[in-house]
Design a protein around this motif. Sequence first.
Motif, PDB file in Angstrom:
ATOM      1  N   VAL A  64       0.875  -1.323   0.038  1.00  0.00           N
ATOM      2  CA  VAL A  64      -0.108   0.120   0.046  1.00  0.00           C
ATOM      3  C   VAL A  64       0.901   1.260   0.230  1.00  0.00           C
ATOM      4  N   MET A  65       1.907   1.190   1.075  1.00  0.00           N
ATOM      5  CA  MET A  65       2.714   2.604   0.946  1.00  0.00           C
ATOM      6  C   MET A  65       3.410   2.696  -0.288  1.00  0.00           C
ATOM      7  N   LYS A  66       4.125   1.794  -0.916  1.00  0.00           N
ATOM      8  CA  LYS A  66       4.893   1.942  -2.060  1.00  0.00           C
ATOM      9  C   LYS A  66       4.167   2.321  -3.072  1.00  0.00           C
ATOM     10  N   GLU A  67       2.892   1.501  -3.269  1.00  0.00           N
ATOM     11  CA  GLU A  67       1.974   2.048  -4.380  1.00  0.00           C
ATOM     12  C   GLU A  67       1.502   3.804  -4.360  1.00  0.00           C
ATOM     13  N   HIS A  68       1.204   3.972  -3.163  1.00  0.00           N
ATOM     14  CA  HIS A  68       0.683   5.430  -2.801  1.00  0.00           C
ATOM     15  C   HIS A  68       1.798   6.241  -3.119  1.00  0.00           C
ATOM     16  N   LEU A  69       2.972   5.878  -2.908  1.00  0.00           N
ATOM     17  CA  LEU A  69       4.380   6.958  -3.040  1.00  0.00           C
ATOM     18  C   LEU A  69       4.645   7.002  -4.635  1.00  0.00           C
ATOM     19  N   TRP A  70       4.539   5.781  -5.175  1.00  0.00           N
ATOM     20  CA  TRP A  70       4.796   5.688  -6.868  1.00  0.00           C
ATOM     21  C   TRP A  70       4.100   6.488  -7.321  1.00  0.00           C
ATOM     22  N   ALA A  73       5.324  10.224  -7.461  1.00  0.00           N
ATOM     23  CA  ALA A  73       6.527  10.569  -7.257  1.00  0.00           C
ATOM     24  C   ALA A  73       6.725  11.311  -9.009  1.00  0.00           C
ATOM     25  N   ASP A  74       7.851  12.138  -9.030  1.00  0.00           N
ATOM     26  CA  ASP A  74       7.954  12.675 -10.364  1.00  0.00           C
ATOM     27  C   ASP A  74       8.320  11.593 -11.233  1.00  0.00           C
ATOM     28  N   GLY A  75       7.742  11.822 -12.639  1.00  0.00           N
ATOM     29  CA  GLY A  75       8.111  11.043 -13.742  1.00  0.00           C
ATOM     30  C   GLY A  75       7.231   9.544 -13.661  1.00  0.00           C
ATOM     31  N   LYS A  76       6.417   9.313 -12.553  1.00  0.00           N
ATOM     32  CA  LYS A  76       5.786   8.050 -12.553  1.00  0.00           C
ATOM     33  C   LYS A  76       4.166   8.419 -12.839  1.00  0.00           C
ATOM     34  N   ALA A  77       3.606   7.068 -13.146  1.00  0.00           N
ATOM     35  CA  ALA A  77       2.206   7.180 -13.434  1.00  0.00           C
ATOM     36  C   ALA A  77       1.498   5.943 -12.690  1.00  0.00           C
ATOM     37  N   SER A  78       0.239   5.804 -12.595  1.00  0.00           N
ATOM     38  CA  SER A  78      -0.372   4.645 -12.196  1.00  0.00           C
ATOM     39  C   SER A  78      -1.707   4.502 -12.911  1.00  0.00           C
TER      40      SER A  78
END
Length: 131
Positions: A64-70, A73-78
Amino acid sequence: SSLTTRATLRKPALCVPPSRSFAAESENLVKTALYNVHKDLGGDMVPFAGYELPVLYKGENGGVMKEHLWCRADGKASLFDVSHMGQIRWHGKDRVAFLERVVVGDIASLKEGMGCLSLVTNEKGGIIDDT
């Protein structure tokens, strides 16, 4: 003036009757078009509304936390799989005026075939649901 409008619910392909349960279900669950992608990425699949959807991802980048931060983060997308969600088509000459009164989105500026994310509010402006 009274607003006259009606809505037609359009279910996504392979839709099943709605149920909002995370518990194990004995029914055959529908797999979305992204099912294999979710599995390949380590998705922990659970029953939700008659579909098999990921509740979180396993592995080094999961949790959960890593997905939340990902996704922040700059240059990332979900990506959020909305294949299980229905659509509503509104009919009637006053449909735009009606929707402008119940959601906060700028419905009047939308062109034919367009949509927008918005919120359905109560009479005091409190949020009932998202759209």
